[in-house]
Design a protein around this motif. Structure first.
Motif, short mmCIF file in Angstrom:
data_model
loop_
_atom_site.label_atom_id
_atom_site.label_comp_id
_atom_site.label_asym_id
_atom_site.label_seq_id
_atom_site.Cartn_x
_atom_site.Cartn_y
_atom_site.Cartn_z
N SER A 15 0.86 -1.19 0.00
CA SER A 15 0.00 0.00 0.00
C SER A 15 0.89 1.24 0.00
N ASP A 16 0.29 2.38 -0.30
CA ASP A 16 1.06 3.63 -0.23
C ASP A 16 1.63 3.83 1.17
N ASP A 17 0.83 3.57 2.18
CA ASP A 17 1.29 3.76 3.55
C ASP A 17 2.47 2.84 3.87
N ARG A 18 2.41 1.60 3.41
CA ARG A 18 3.51 0.67 3.69
C ARG A 18 4.78 1.09 2.97
N GLU A 60 6.29 3.77 4.97
CA GLU A 60 6.87 3.20 6.18
C GLU A 60 8.24 2.58 5.90
#
Length: 283
Positions: free
Chosen positions: A50-53, A56
């Motif tokens: 995902s974009d968030d991952r 991160e």
């Protein structure tokens, strides 16, 4: 001078490497950032990132995405006609804008393979810059393309007269287009957004397959016949202040050595030529 991020461009590690491995490989070699193409981003999404991952993973490794590319077919006269190809290109362009904003990259690399009259190139480039809004569009000349040299690239950017229309300079294209430092004289230094370094073979591929050389057989900076040190010195002397220095060594033989060894070679040779020509880039 503030340190300029040294980036390993997307194709240097190939298109198939896992996103997290790409980040960790670049970090281990010493690079400050990575480049991503639309295709490598979409592959990461397909692999479940995902974009968030992705953000991160970058934060965990103290790395950034510092190069986003590549917009093509922006001059297609049929781009407003809905065909599978034009819809794909529209999706790709929007994906690149999303990537730039997601990762905080202020500029986007673009090129043009098609040959049209200059006035068509200029109008299409104006429209592209308008669509990009706050993002800078960096036009890269390539000797086998519709924008084959620095003069033609600068004419497009100059005549389009867009604040966010700029240039990208690459050692391989510079050398293969027989560019000289004198060719920079009419180009304002502030109109070059970033540079990419590599080196070229002693013997040029024939014109009919020159793009194959560019996509498969580049050399590490300072290890060939393209005078990467001279390229950097010319840019420095012209007063250009690049946002990013990308190492773009697209090489099947080097990549075959393995991701980490390839990244290490590219970093070491890049640092060597920068120290010789423009140590201030390293901060």
């Amino acid at each position: 001078m503030t340190k300029v991020p040294l980036t390993i461009s997307s194709y240097t590690l190939g298109v198939d490497i896992d996103f997290e491995e790409r980040v960790k490989t670049a970090k281990a070699a010493g690079f400050d950032g990575i480049g991503l193409r639309a295709e490598t981003y979409m592959l990461a999404v397909k692999q479940g990132y995902s974009d968030d991952r992705m953000l991160e993973i970058l934060a965990e490794n103290d790395m950034k995405v510092t190069e986003v590319e590549y917009i093509t077919l922006w001059c297609d006269p049929n781009k407003t006609v809905e065909t599978p190809e034009t819809l794909l290109q529209q999706f790709k362009e929007q994906t690149v804008y999303h990537m730039a904003r997601l990762f905080g990259v202020g500029h986007i690399n673009c090129g043009l393979m098609e040959h049209h009259p200059e006035e068509v190139h200029v109008k299409a480039f104006q429209e592209l810059c308008e669509r990009a809004k706050e993002l800078v569009i960096g036009l890269e000349f390539m000797p086998y393309s519709g924008v084959p040299d620095l003069k033609s690239a600068w004419n497009i950017v100059k005549k389009a007269d867009c604040d966010n229309g700029m240039l990208i300079l690459d050692t391989w294209h510079w050398a293969r287009a027989d560019t000289m430092k004198e060719d920079l004289k009419d180009v304002p230094a502030e109109k070059v957004v970033s540079i990419q370094i590599c080196d070229v073979l002693e013997r040029r591929y024939p014109d009919t397959i020159l793009r194959d050389e560019s996509m498969h057989d580049r050399l590490c900076p300072g290890t060939g016949w393209g005078d990467t040190v001279g390229f950097l010195k010319a840019i420095k002397e012209h007063g250009i202040k690049p946002r990013v220095v990308g190492t773009e060594v697209i090489s099947d033989p080097i990549l075959a050595l393995g991701y980490q060894k390839s990244a290490n070679m590219n970093y070491e040779t890049s640092i060597d030529v920068i120290k010789q020509a423009w140590p201030e880039l390293l901060g």
